[in-house]
Design a protein around this motif. Structure first.
Motif, PDB file in Angstrom:
ATOM      1  N   SER A 396      85.899 129.107 -66.155  1.00 22.60           N
ATOM      2  CA  SER A 396      85.173 128.619 -64.815  1.00 22.60           C
ATOM      3  C   SER A 396      85.400 127.103 -64.817  1.00 22.60           C
ATOM      4  CB  SER A 396      83.761 129.118 -65.067  1.00 22.60           C
ATOM      5  OG  SER A 396      83.029 128.778 -64.076  1.00 22.60           O
ATOM      6  N   GLY A 397      84.989 126.754 -63.235  1.00 21.06           N
ATOM      7  CA  GLY A 397      84.956 125.227 -62.833  1.00 21.06           C
ATOM      8  C   GLY A 397      83.335 124.807 -63.178  1.00 21.06           C
ATOM      9  N   GLY A 398      82.501 125.464 -63.784  1.00 21.96           N
ATOM     10  CA  GLY A 398      81.156 125.071 -63.666  1.00 21.96           C
ATOM     11  C   GLY A 398      80.128 126.298 -64.110  1.00 21.96           C
ATOM     12  N   PRO A 399      79.025 126.171 -64.056  1.00 19.73           N
ATOM     13  CA  PRO A 399      77.831 127.055 -64.533  1.00 19.73           C
ATOM     14  C   PRO A 399      77.865 127.901 -63.391  1.00 19.73           C
ATOM     15  CG  PRO A 399      76.835 125.131 -63.780  1.00 19.73           C
ATOM     16  CD  PRO A 399      78.281 124.634 -63.926  1.00 19.73           C
ATOM     17  N   GLU A 400      77.321 129.225 -63.431  1.00 14.51           N
ATOM     18  CA  GLU A 400      77.130 130.174 -62.423  1.00 14.51           C
ATOM     19  C   GLU A 400      75.802 130.901 -62.738  1.00 14.51           C
ATOM     20  OE1 GLU A 400      80.485 132.857 -61.699  1.00 14.51           O
ATOM     21  OE2 GLU A 400      82.035 131.519 -61.964  1.00 14.51           O
ATOM     22  N   TYR A 401      75.679 131.696 -61.896  1.00 14.26           N
ATOM     23  CA  TYR A 401      74.164 132.622 -61.817  1.00 14.26           C
ATOM     24  C   TYR A 401      74.468 133.838 -62.397  1.00 14.26           C
ATOM     25  CZ  TYR A 401      72.508 128.736 -59.149  1.00 14.26           C
ATOM     26  OH  TYR A 401      72.051 127.226 -58.886  1.00 14.26           O
ATOM     27  N   GLY A 402      73.519 134.540 -62.878  1.00 15.45           N
ATOM     28  CA  GLY A 402      73.693 135.955 -63.472  1.00 15.45           C
ATOM     29  C   GLY A 402      73.801 137.083 -62.361  1.00 15.45           C
ATOM     30  N   ALA A 403      73.706 138.264 -63.162  1.00 15.61           N
ATOM     31  CA  ALA A 403      74.356 139.503 -62.415  1.00 15.61           C
ATOM     32  C   ALA A 403      73.141 139.908 -61.859  1.00 15.61           C
ATOM     33  CB  ALA A 403      74.885 140.469 -63.470  1.00 15.61           C
ATOM     34  N   MET A 404      73.532 140.918 -60.925  1.00 12.99           N
ATOM     35  CA  MET A 404      72.698 141.780 -59.928  1.00 12.99           C
ATOM     36  C   MET A 404      73.043 143.105 -60.025  1.00 12.99           C
ATOM     37  SD  MET A 404      72.249 139.232 -56.721  1.00 12.99           S
ATOM     38  CE  MET A 404      73.813 139.027 -56.311  1.00 12.99           C
ATOM     39  N   ALA A 405      72.287 144.061 -59.411  1.00 10.07           N
ATOM     40  CA  ALA A 405      72.486 145.424 -59.499  1.00 10.07           C
ATOM     41  C   ALA A 405      71.625 145.878 -58.397  1.00 10.07           C
ATOM     42  CB  ALA A 405      72.203 146.205 -60.621  1.00 10.07           C
ATOM     43  N   LEU A 406      72.101 146.888 -57.574  1.00  9.40           N
ATOM     44  CA  LEU A 406      71.511 147.503 -56.152  1.00  9.40           C
ATOM     45  C   LEU A 406      71.449 149.123 -56.675  1.00  9.40           C
ATOM     46  CD1 LEU A 406      72.775 145.603 -53.305  1.00  9.40           C
ATOM     47  CD2 LEU A 406      70.303 146.061 -53.563  1.00  9.40           C
ATOM     48  N   LEU A 413      66.462 146.215 -55.716  1.00 11.80           N
ATOM     49  CA  LEU A 413      67.504 145.071 -56.096  1.00 11.80           C
ATOM     50  C   LEU A 413      67.007 144.596 -57.419  1.00 11.80           C
ATOM     51  CD1 LEU A 413      69.868 143.071 -55.638  1.00 11.80           C
ATOM     52  CD2 LEU A 413      68.231 141.748 -54.382  1.00 11.80           C
ATOM     53  N   ALA A 414      67.930 144.463 -58.678  1.00 13.46           N
ATOM     54  CA  ALA A 414      67.534 144.029 -59.778  1.00 13.46           C
ATOM     55  C   ALA A 414      68.364 142.597 -59.900  1.00 13.46           C
ATOM     56  CB  ALA A 414      67.856 144.777 -60.903  1.00 13.46           C
ATOM     57  N   VAL A 415      67.624 141.602 -60.386  1.00 10.79           N
ATOM     58  CA  VAL A 415      68.510 140.127 -60.468  1.00 10.79           C
ATOM     59  C   VAL A 415      68.043 139.715 -61.723  1.00 10.79           C
ATOM     60  CG1 VAL A 415      68.531 137.877 -59.362  1.00 10.79           C
ATOM     61  CG2 VAL A 415      68.083 140.169 -57.883  1.00 10.79           C
ATOM     62  N   ASN A 416      69.038 139.048 -62.345  1.00  9.72           N
ATOM     63  CA  ASN A 416      69.102 138.470 -63.717  1.00  9.72           C
ATOM     64  C   ASN A 416      68.408 136.906 -63.328  1.00  9.72           C
ATOM     65  OD1 ASN A 416      71.081 138.456 -66.752  1.00  9.72           O
ATOM     66  ND2 ASN A 416      69.100 137.535 -66.223  1.00  9.72           N
ATOM     67  N   THR A 417      67.235 136.650 -63.768  1.00 12.25           N
ATOM     68  CA  THR A 417      66.894 135.353 -63.474  1.00 12.25           C
ATOM     69  C   THR A 417      66.371 134.716 -64.591  1.00 12.25           C
ATOM     70  OG1 THR A 417      64.406 136.366 -63.473  1.00 12.25           O
ATOM     71  CG2 THR A 417      65.763 136.080 -61.265  1.00 12.25           C
ATOM     72  N   ALA A 418      66.005 133.500 -64.600  1.00 10.81           N
ATOM     73  CA  ALA A 418      65.727 132.352 -65.903  1.00 10.81           C
ATOM     74  C   ALA A 418      64.483 132.646 -65.998  1.00 10.81           C
ATOM     75  CB  ALA A 418      65.960 130.999 -65.316  1.00 10.81           C
ATOM     76  N   ASN A 419      64.069 132.054 -67.383  1.00  4.59           N
ATOM     77  CA  ASN A 419      62.794 132.203 -68.048  1.00  4.59           C
ATOM     78  C   ASN A 419      61.889 131.419 -67.154  1.00  4.59           C
ATOM     79  OD1 ASN A 419      64.001 133.310 -70.200  1.00  4.59           O
ATOM     80  ND2 ASN A 419      64.086 131.467 -71.355  1.00  4.59           N
ATOM     81  N   VAL A 420      60.532 131.975 -67.000  1.00  5.74           N
ATOM     82  CA  VAL A 420      59.480 131.522 -66.244  1.00  5.74           C
ATOM     83  C   VAL A 420      58.411 131.341 -67.041  1.00  5.74           C
ATOM     84  CG1 VAL A 420      58.003 131.734 -64.070  1.00  5.74           C
ATOM     85  CG2 VAL A 420      60.445 132.514 -64.121  1.00  5.74           C
ATOM     86  N   ALA A 421      57.655 129.908 -66.878  1.00  4.69           N
ATOM     87  CA  ALA A 421      56.421 129.476 -67.729  1.00  4.69           C
ATOM     88  C   ALA A 421      55.482 130.688 -67.300  1.00  4.69           C
ATOM     89  CB  ALA A 421      56.341 128.112 -67.749  1.00  4.69           C
ATOM     90  N   GLY A 422      54.888 130.799 -68.484  1.00  2.00           N
ATOM     91  CA  GLY A 422      53.671 131.676 -68.338  1.00  2.00           C
ATOM     92  C   GLY A 422      53.632 133.112 -68.029  1.00  2.00           C
TER      93      GLY A 422
END
Length: 492
Positions: A396-406, A413-422
């Motif tokens: 790849s040429g750089g960072p990418e975002y995670g997978a999704m599914a419908l 819609l399910a989305v692979n998201t980042a850690n969220v504090a709290g």
């Protein structure tokens, strides 16, 4: 004394310890034979990039382990011990302890391709200087289990952030059709298709398909198992040497057990929405409807007169099949430079897109959602802000975002998201680690998207696999099952 009596007396004298007519003052009983080592506990087989991976718990007293393989299960080939790992050749059965002190093993640099192991059965035993113990139960290499999760509504692909970038194997929803990328990554790479009459029967090769003139990069199998889309690459030579670029997407269809090429889709067959003459390059991602009649592919469109680069724009091209004929349908603006992930509903009516933000200029990236009316026209339905999970794929040429599914109907819609504090975490946190994996679950009502819940688990391994059921009511994550109830997603 006759010679026979003399021989008898000499024999008794030399064998007194065994009680031949004499005796011994030592009455200590001989030690009991050592108990054989138990078979290794918790022996299991997982799948990593299409190859078998082995896990088991340590056996007390063991100094080494032996793996035995029956390559065709109940077939005529005999079971044999797998060669131990050789440091010189770097080949054989290699294993080591992980952070939990359990053993993990793999078959390193073995000449047998994965396609020849689809029906294999394995047994493991523990050994030391005194010999080897008993075998574990024979355990099959189940590739379908390693790349999909079986919900009551059928199998759904297991996703990770990295799987947003490419696929090496796909299985149909009923688990009876398998597409597998060939072992070679050179010009002879093929896509192999296997089928079986039931999940208890062995896989049988159905086709060997070669697409393009370099290698297969990604593949998708429709949920019904009858359509296969393969993205291939080609090598281009220029003044600065060679480079590898996208060639085209090849579409195959099965009829009466036979596979044939149905279409070759590239920039020349791009939808009219691509600025003409269309210089687009088919890019990294594809999505296919359940019946295989709608295909979405990502594309990069160079800016006019710029020769590409930072001024390029991303798009999604859709193609529709009527009967056996494929035709371009629409070119959708993805509002960025490169697409990071695609998700298409099973019925082909809803498409979700994320863009790859190379410079991470957006604090809150967007998931764009497009909706199709009955006539094949697409409109943007939503712009959903999401704290998307970021990863760096190997090519790849750089960072990418995670997978999704419908879901099949496109309303979940399910989305692979980042850690969220709290955020609340389901299950026990790993020792010394606060890393989690979060799947955001969004629901559509009346054309409006809202965050309905989230599935959050400790991340024991990078990119914990997850899967969304086709009906959208269940999500599998990290060994746990999240089920929607009353519009909420409680911890399991």
């Amino acid at each position: 004394m006759n010679p026979l009596q003399t021989a008898w007396l000499l024999g008794c004298a030399t064998m007194a310890l065994v009680g031949c007519g004499g005796g011994s003052d030592d009455t200590t009983p001989p030690p009991p034979p050592s108990a054989p080592m138990a078979a290794p506990a918790n022996f299991a087989i997982t799948v990593e990039y299409g190859s078998p991976q082995f896990r088991w718990s340590p056996t007390p007293g063991a100094t080494r382990y032996e793996l035995h393989e029956d390559p065709d299960g109940q077939g005529p080939l005999p079971e044999a011990k797998v060669d131990d790992y050789n440091e010189t050749s770097r080949a054989g059965f290699r294993y080591q302890q992980d952070t939990s002190q359990n053993f993990v093993g793999a078959l390193a640099n073995t000449p047998t391709p994965v396609s020849a192991r689809l029906n294999a059965i394995y047994r493991l035993r523990a050994c030391n200087a005194g010999g080897c113990g008993g075998f574990t139960d024979a355990t099959p290499f189940d590739i379908a289990k390693g790349i999909s999760y079986e919900f009551p509504s059928g199998r759904a692909p297991l996703l990770t952030s990295v799987s947003a970038y490419g696929r090496y194997a796909m299985v149909s929803r009923d688990g009876l059709t398998l597409a597998l990328r060939g072992a070679s990554l050179g010009a002879t790479t093929t896509t192999l298709v296997f089928a079986r009459s039931s999940t208890s029967q062995p896989w049988q090769q159905q086709a060997s398909l070669q697409s393009g003139n370099y290698f297969v990069d990604q593949m998708l199998l429709s949920a019904d198992g009858g359509t296969l889309a393969v993205r291939s690459m080609k090598q281009v030579w220029g003044e600065l040497g060679s480079r590898v670029v996208a060639d085209a997407v090849y579409v195959y269809q099965r009829s009466a057990g036979a596979w044939s090429q149905q279409a070759r889709l590239d920039a020349a067959s791009a939808p009219a929405g691509c600025p003409q003459p269309c210089q687009a390059e088919i890019a990294d991602h594809m999505a296919l409807s359940t019946d295989g009649n709608l295909l979405a592919v990502s594309a990069v469109i160079p800016a006019a007169g710029s020769g590409g680069g930072a001024s390029a724009s991303s798009a999604v091209f859709t193609y529709a099949r009527t009967g056996t004929t494929w035709a371009p349908q629409a070119a959708l603006n993805a509002e960025g430079t490169f697409i990071a992930s695609l998700a298409l509903s099973g019925d082909g009516s809803t498409l979700a897109v994320t863009d790859r933000d190379l410079l991470r200029t957006s604090a809150t990236p967007l998931v764009l959602v497009f909706s199709q009316n009955g006539g094949g026209a697409w409109t943007q339905q939503g712009r959903i802000p999401a704290t998307l999970s970021i990863y760096s794929p190997p090519i790849s040429g750089g960072p990418e975002y995670g997978a999704m599914a419908l879901s099949s109907d496109g309303s979940t819609l399910a989305v692979n998201t980042a850690n969220v504090a709290g955020q609340g975490v389901c299950g026990a946190a790993g020792p010394g680690s606060t890393e989690t994996q979060r799947i955001a679950l969004l629901s559509r009502a009346g054309g409006t998207w809202q965050l309905q819940g989230q599935a959050v688990m400790p991340r024991a391994l990078p990119w914990t696999p997850w899967a969304l059921a086709s009906d959208g009511n269940a999500l599998f994550l990290g060994g746990a099952m999240f089920t929607r109830s009353g519009g909420a997603w409680p911890c399991p």
